[in-house]
Motif scaffolding. Structure first.
Motif, PDB file in Angstrom:
ATOM      1  N   LYS A 153       0.826  -1.213   0.000  1.00 41.00           N
ATOM      2  CA  LYS A 153       0.000   0.000   0.000  1.00 41.00           C
ATOM      3  C   LYS A 153       0.857   1.259   0.000  1.00 41.00           C
ATOM      4  N   ASN A 154       1.837   1.323   0.870  1.00 40.17           N
ATOM      5  CA  ASN A 154       2.672   2.509   0.969  1.00 40.17           C
ATOM      6  C   ASN A 154       3.535   2.708  -0.275  1.00 40.17           C
ATOM      7  N   GLY A 155       4.036   1.628  -0.851  1.00 42.01           N
ATOM      8  CA  GLY A 155       4.814   1.738  -2.079  1.00 42.01           C
ATOM      9  C   GLY A 155       3.968   2.224  -3.250  1.00 42.01           C
ATOM     10  N   ALA A 156       2.739   1.727  -3.337  1.00 37.90           N
ATOM     11  CA  ALA A 156       1.836   2.175  -4.394  1.00 37.90           C
ATOM     12  C   ALA A 156       1.459   3.640  -4.201  1.00 37.90           C
ATOM     13  N   ILE A 157       1.327   4.080  -2.958  1.00 36.45           N
ATOM     14  CA  ILE A 157       1.046   5.492  -2.693  1.00 36.45           C
ATOM     15  C   ILE A 157       2.219   6.357  -3.137  1.00 36.45           C
ATOM     16  N   CYS A 158       3.441   5.907  -2.879  1.00 32.28           N
ATOM     17  CA  CYS A 158       4.620   6.651  -3.357  1.00 32.28           C
ATOM     18  C   CYS A 158       4.607   6.750  -4.883  1.00 32.28           C
ATOM     19  N   GLY A 159       4.300   5.647  -5.559  1.00 33.12           N
ATOM     20  CA  GLY A 159       4.212   5.673  -7.014  1.00 33.12           C
ATOM     21  C   GLY A 159       3.133   6.611  -7.502  1.00 33.12           C
ATOM     22  N   LEU A 160       2.010   6.647  -6.803  1.00 24.40           N
ATOM     23  CA  LEU A 160       0.910   7.542  -7.178  1.00 24.40           C
ATOM     24  C   LEU A 160       1.312   9.005  -7.006  1.00 24.40           C
ATOM     25  N   ILE A 161       2.023   9.320  -5.938  1.00 27.39           N
ATOM     26  CA  ILE A 161       2.460  10.700  -5.713  1.00 27.39           C
ATOM     27  C   ILE A 161       3.449  11.130  -6.791  1.00 27.39           C
ATOM     28  N   ILE A 162       4.368  10.251  -7.146  1.00 27.09           N
ATOM     29  CA  ILE A 162       5.314  10.575  -8.216  1.00 27.09           C
ATOM     30  C   ILE A 162       4.571  10.779  -9.530  1.00 27.09           C
TER      31      ILE A 162
END
Length: 134
Positions: free
Chosen positions: A77-86
């Motif tokens: 979840k947190n990794g996907a959120i980082c990808g979404l922010i980028i």
């Protein structure tokens, strides 16, 4: 009387912002490196496109890895959120640069960034914690 000092690293979104900025920095460095290599060797358009996707995925993975290593839970979840922010930041830069909405194929980077960020988050959560010997 003691004052309760909050360090910068303990702020709520510090790790998320730091990870996303680190990922974007890596993407920028890799794109600059790949563009120099492409101009020096005269690569075809297909190879340049693959190198761009590689830079995007590397930045997403690195961002997810850093965030997962700092949080130590919920890596996917947190990794996907980082990808979404980028992706949101890249999309905003694309709107500013093109003065229009980027083409629909730009959304493939959303999939690449979320998958690479999730993989990096899993790796970061499952990485060993460095502890000094007892």
């Amino acid at each position: 009387m003691k004052r309760n000092k909050r360090s910068l690293r303990k702020l709520k979104y510090y790790n998320l912002i730091f990870s996303a900025v680190s990922g974007i920095t890596l993407i920028t460095v890799l794109i600059l490196l790949f563009s120099y290599a492409a101009s020096a060797t005269g690569m075809s358009d297909g190879i340049i496109s693959v190198l761009g996707c590689l830079a995007i995925c590397s930045g997403g993975y690195f961002s997810g890895y850093l965030y997962g290593k700092q949080k130590r839970h919920k890596g996917i979840k947190n990794g996907a959120i980082c990808g979404l922010i980028i992706y949101i930041l890249l999309f905003a830069v694309g709107i500013i640069y093109l003065k229009a909405i980027p083409p629909l194929r730009f959304t493939r980077f959303l999939i690449f960034l979320c998958l690479a960020g999730a993989a990096g988050g899993i790796t970061g959560v499952n990485s060993k914690i460095k502890r000094p010997p007892i």
